[in-house]
Design a protein around this motif. Sequence first.
Motif, PDB file in Angstrom:
ATOM      1  N   LYS A 163       0.831  -1.203   0.000  1.00 51.48           N
ATOM      2  CA  LYS A 163       0.000   0.000   0.000  1.00 51.48           C
ATOM      3  C   LYS A 163       0.864   1.250   0.000  1.00 51.48           C
ATOM      4  O   LYS A 163       0.576   2.228  -0.720  1.00 51.48           O
ATOM      5  N   ARG A 164       1.929   1.233   0.792  1.00 51.64           N
ATOM      6  CA  ARG A 164       2.812   2.397   0.895  1.00 51.64           C
ATOM      7  C   ARG A 164       3.539   2.668  -0.427  1.00 51.64           C
ATOM      8  O   ARG A 164       3.585   3.809  -0.896  1.00 51.64           O
ATOM      9  N   VAL A 165       4.075   1.628  -1.030  1.00 54.51           N
ATOM     10  CA  VAL A 165       4.792   1.811  -2.299  1.00 54.51           C
ATOM     11  C   VAL A 165       3.813   2.205  -3.400  1.00 54.51           C
ATOM     12  O   VAL A 165       4.113   3.088  -4.217  1.00 54.51           O
ATOM     13  N   TYR A 166       2.647   1.577  -3.429  1.00 50.46           N
ATOM     14  CA  TYR A 166       1.657   1.881  -4.461  1.00 50.46           C
ATOM     15  C   TYR A 166       1.216   3.343  -4.385  1.00 50.46           C
ATOM     16  O   TYR A 166       1.114   4.025  -5.408  1.00 50.46           O
ATOM     17  N   ASN A 167       0.985   3.839  -3.194  1.00 55.31           N
ATOM     18  CA  ASN A 167       0.444   5.188  -3.038  1.00 55.31           C
ATOM     19  C   ASN A 167       1.493   6.283  -2.880  1.00 55.31           C
ATOM     20  O   ASN A 167       1.232   7.444  -3.211  1.00 55.31           O
ATOM     21  N   SER A 168       2.675   5.927  -2.400  1.00 51.74           N
ATOM     22  CA  SER A 168       3.683   6.951  -2.118  1.00 51.74           C
ATOM     23  C   SER A 168       5.035   6.704  -2.772  1.00 51.74           C
ATOM     24  O   SER A 168       5.890   7.597  -2.770  1.00 51.74           O
ATOM     25  N   GLY A 169       5.249   5.532  -3.313  1.00 60.71           N
ATOM     26  CA  GLY A 169       6.535   5.216  -3.921  1.00 60.71           C
ATOM     27  C   GLY A 169       7.608   4.977  -2.867  1.00 60.71           C
ATOM     28  O   GLY A 169       7.319   4.768  -1.693  1.00 60.71           O
ATOM     29  N   ASN A 170       8.855   4.998  -3.314  1.00 55.73           N
ATOM     30  CA  ASN A 170       9.999   4.847  -2.422  1.00 55.73           C
ATOM     31  C   ASN A 170      11.009   5.914  -2.816  1.00 55.73           C
ATOM     32  O   ASN A 170      11.753   5.758  -3.787  1.00 55.73           O
ATOM     33  N   MET A 171      11.035   6.989  -2.071  1.00 50.18           N
ATOM     34  CA  MET A 171      11.862   8.128  -2.427  1.00 50.18           C
ATOM     35  C   MET A 171      13.349   7.783  -2.423  1.00 50.18           C
ATOM     36  O   MET A 171      14.122   8.293  -3.246  1.00 50.18           O
ATOM     37  N   GLU A 172      13.760   6.932  -1.522  1.00 50.25           N
ATOM     38  CA  GLU A 172      15.179   6.582  -1.409  1.00 50.25           C
ATOM     39  C   GLU A 172      15.711   5.942  -2.686  1.00 50.25           C
ATOM     40  O   GLU A 172      16.849   6.176  -3.086  1.00 50.25           O
ATOM     41  N   ASN A 173      14.882   5.133  -3.327  1.00 49.29           N
ATOM     42  CA  ASN A 173      15.303   4.451  -4.556  1.00 49.29           C
ATOM     43  C   ASN A 173      14.721   5.081  -5.810  1.00 49.29           C
ATOM     44  O   ASN A 173      14.831   4.517  -6.904  1.00 49.29           O
TER      45      ASN A 173
ATOM     46  N   SER B 107       0.258   7.104  -9.350  1.00 51.52           N
ATOM     47  CA  SER B 107       0.398   8.270 -10.210  1.00 51.52           C
ATOM     48  C   SER B 107      -0.071   7.991 -11.628  1.00 51.52           C
ATOM     49  O   SER B 107      -0.640   8.858 -12.279  1.00 51.52           O
ATOM     50  N   CYS B 108       0.201   6.792 -12.106  1.00 52.95           N
ATOM     51  CA  CYS B 108      -0.207   6.418 -13.463  1.00 52.95           C
ATOM     52  C   CYS B 108      -1.421   5.486 -13.474  1.00 52.95           C
ATOM     53  O   CYS B 108      -2.179   5.467 -14.443  1.00 52.95           O
ATOM     54  N   HIS B 109      -1.587   4.722 -12.416  1.00 54.92           N
ATOM     55  CA  HIS B 109      -2.648   3.717 -12.407  1.00 54.92           C
ATOM     56  C   HIS B 109      -3.829   4.112 -11.516  1.00 54.92           C
ATOM     57  O   HIS B 109      -4.744   3.295 -11.336  1.00 54.92           O
ATOM     58  N   SER B 110      -3.789   5.324 -10.976  1.00 53.75           N
ATOM     59  CA  SER B 110      -4.863   5.886 -10.144  1.00 53.75           C
ATOM     60  C   SER B 110      -4.851   5.275  -8.742  1.00 53.75           C
ATOM     61  O   SER B 110      -4.502   4.105  -8.572  1.00 53.75           O
ATOM     62  N   PRO B 111      -5.238   6.050  -7.739  1.00 57.36           N
ATOM     63  CA  PRO B 111      -5.246   5.551  -6.355  1.00 57.36           C
ATOM     64  C   PRO B 111      -6.119   4.311  -6.168  1.00 57.36           C
ATOM     65  O   PRO B 111      -5.823   3.459  -5.336  1.00 57.36           O
ATOM     66  N   ASN B 112      -7.195   4.215  -6.963  1.00 56.48           N
ATOM     67  CA  ASN B 112      -8.088   3.056  -6.832  1.00 56.48           C
ATOM     68  C   ASN B 112      -7.768   1.950  -7.825  1.00 56.48           C
ATOM     69  O   ASN B 112      -8.498   0.967  -7.940  1.00 56.48           O
TER      70      ASN B 112
ATOM     71  N   VAL C 150      11.611   5.435  -6.721  1.00 53.53           N
ATOM     72  CA  VAL C 150      10.482   4.684  -7.263  1.00 53.53           C
ATOM     73  C   VAL C 150       9.227   5.535  -7.114  1.00 53.53           C
ATOM     74  O   VAL C 150       8.844   5.865  -5.982  1.00 53.53           O
ATOM     75  N   PRO C 151       8.601   5.930  -8.225  1.00 46.01           N
ATOM     76  CA  PRO C 151       7.399   6.762  -8.114  1.00 46.01           C
ATOM     77  C   PRO C 151       6.205   5.956  -7.628  1.00 46.01           C
ATOM     78  O   PRO C 151       6.202   4.719  -7.708  1.00 46.01           O
ATOM     79  N   ALA C 152       5.210   6.635  -7.140  1.00 45.62           N
ATOM     80  CA  ALA C 152       3.991   5.966  -6.688  1.00 45.62           C
ATOM     81  C   ALA C 152       3.285   5.321  -7.875  1.00 45.62           C
ATOM     82  O   ALA C 152       3.097   5.946  -8.917  1.00 45.62           O
ATOM     83  N   CYS C 153       2.892   4.073  -7.725  1.00 43.03           N
ATOM     84  CA  CYS C 153       2.155   3.377  -8.786  1.00 43.03           C
ATOM     85  C   CYS C 153       0.842   4.107  -9.099  1.00 43.03           C
ATOM     86  O   CYS C 153       0.383   4.129 -10.248  1.00 43.03           O
TER      87      CYS C 153
END
Length: 216
Positions: A130-140, A147-152, A142-145
Motif C-alpha cells: 500500500k505504501r509503495v503503491y500510493n507513495s513510492g519509495n523516495m530513497e530508490n 500516479s499512473c494507475h490511479s489511487p483506486n 520509485v514513483p507511486a504506482c
Amino acid sequence: MRIIKNTAIIFALIFSNQIFAQTPGFQGDPEKGKEIATGVCAGCHSADGNSIIPINPSLAGQHAEYITKQLMDFKVEGNARAKRDNPVMASMVAALSVEDMKNLGAYYAQQKTNPVPTTSDDESLLELGKRVYNSGNMENNVPACSSCHSPNGAGIPPHYPKLAGQHTAYTISQLEAFRQGSRANDMNNAMQMIVLRMSVQEKKAVAEYISTLATD
C-alpha cells in the motif's frame, strides 16, 4: 516523495493524451468480440474475461484501447521481435486482424470484474504494498504506482491499464518481464526502469496490494 508523485502524474496525463490523439478509431463491436472471446480466448481468460488461472490476467473491465494495443504488441511482424515476447500469445493473435483486436477490447471493457482471492494474509506485506503503491519509495526513486494507475487502480486510458483486482501471480510475472526486457512496450521504457529500482519484496507487496483493490 510528493515531487516524484506529482511529476509522474504530469507525465502520465501528457503521454496519455498524446497516445489518444495519435491512435485513430478505437471503437470496436463488442458482439463480434464476444464471438472470439468465448471461443479461442475463453480457455485461458474465461468467457467473460474473469480468469480463474492466477498466471493469466483477468481482462474483464480493462480499457478497450489498452487491450487492443497489447494484442497488437504480441504480434510478430516479419523477423522483428514482438514488443511483448510471448510465444503463446503470439500464436493466439497471429490470425487476428486489427478490427478483431478492437472488437475484443470493446467486449472485455463491458464485462464486470470479479474480485480475485488474495494469496497472502501477511498484514505487514500488504502495508508495504500500500505504501509503495500510493507513495513510492523516495530513497530508490520509485514513483507511486497510483500516479499512473490511479489511487483506486482504475488506470488512465488508453496507455495506463486498470490494475484493481488483478491476480498477484500475473502482476509479479509482468514486473519480472519488464525487468528482463521480454516486455518492452511501455512508454519511454518507464516500467523497465522503475522495476530495476524495486526490491523483490516491494514487487511482491505491490502485487498483493493490487489484488485487494476494489474492482468497481
